[in-house]
Design a protein around this motif. Structure first.
Motif, mmCIF file in Angstrom:
data_model
loop_
_atom_site.group_PDB
_atom_site.id
_atom_site.type_symbol
_atom_site.label_atom_id
_atom_site.label_comp_id
_atom_site.label_asym_id
_atom_site.label_seq_id
_atom_site.Cartn_x
_atom_site.Cartn_y
_atom_site.Cartn_z
ATOM 1 N N THR A 85 0.839 -1.196 0.000
ATOM 2 C CA THR A 85 0.000 0.000 0.000
ATOM 3 C C THR A 85 0.875 1.247 0.000
ATOM 4 N N PHE A 86 0.293 2.358 -0.420
ATOM 5 C CA PHE A 86 0.964 3.650 -0.351
ATOM 6 C C PHE A 86 -0.083 4.742 -0.219
ATOM 7 N N THR A 87 0.364 5.911 0.215
ATOM 8 C CA THR A 87 -0.527 7.057 0.386
ATOM 9 C C THR A 87 0.009 8.217 -0.429
ATOM 10 N N VAL A 88 -0.881 8.885 -1.134
ATOM 11 C CA VAL A 88 -0.525 10.076 -1.891
ATOM 12 C C VAL A 88 -1.139 11.269 -1.170
ATOM 13 N N VAL A 89 -0.308 12.222 -0.804
ATOM 14 C CA VAL A 89 -0.788 13.443 -0.170
ATOM 15 C C VAL A 89 -0.852 14.519 -1.248
#
Length: 76
Positions: free
Chosen positions: A14-18
């Motif tokens: 998983t990853f998060t884009v801000v």
């Protein structure tokens, strides 16, 4: 259209884009590509590139301008 490019570390698949505050789109297209160039460039090509660069560092006068190179190609 405003585009955003980021290199993001993946953890547990998983990853998060801000997104910046001024990014107002309600729908986006996501394209995921590996960012490690060593995965994309064959080892032989990396070695050849390094060899040529080292040759240039030892003998900088071997460099040729792109326009001169293109003229030589056209002459073939």
């Amino acid at each position: 259209m405003k585009a955003i490019k980021q290199i993001i570390d993946i953890e547990n698949h998983t990853f998060t884009v801000v997104l910046p505050k001024d990014f107002t789109a309600k729908r986006v297209e996501v394209i995921i590509l590996p960012s490690d160039p060593e995965d994309d460039i064959p080892q032989w090509q990396q070695e050849e590139s390094e060899r040529r660069y080292n040759d240039y560092l030892q003998n900088p006068e071997i460099a040729i301008l792109n326009e001169d190179f293109m003229k030589k190609l056209d002459a073939l």
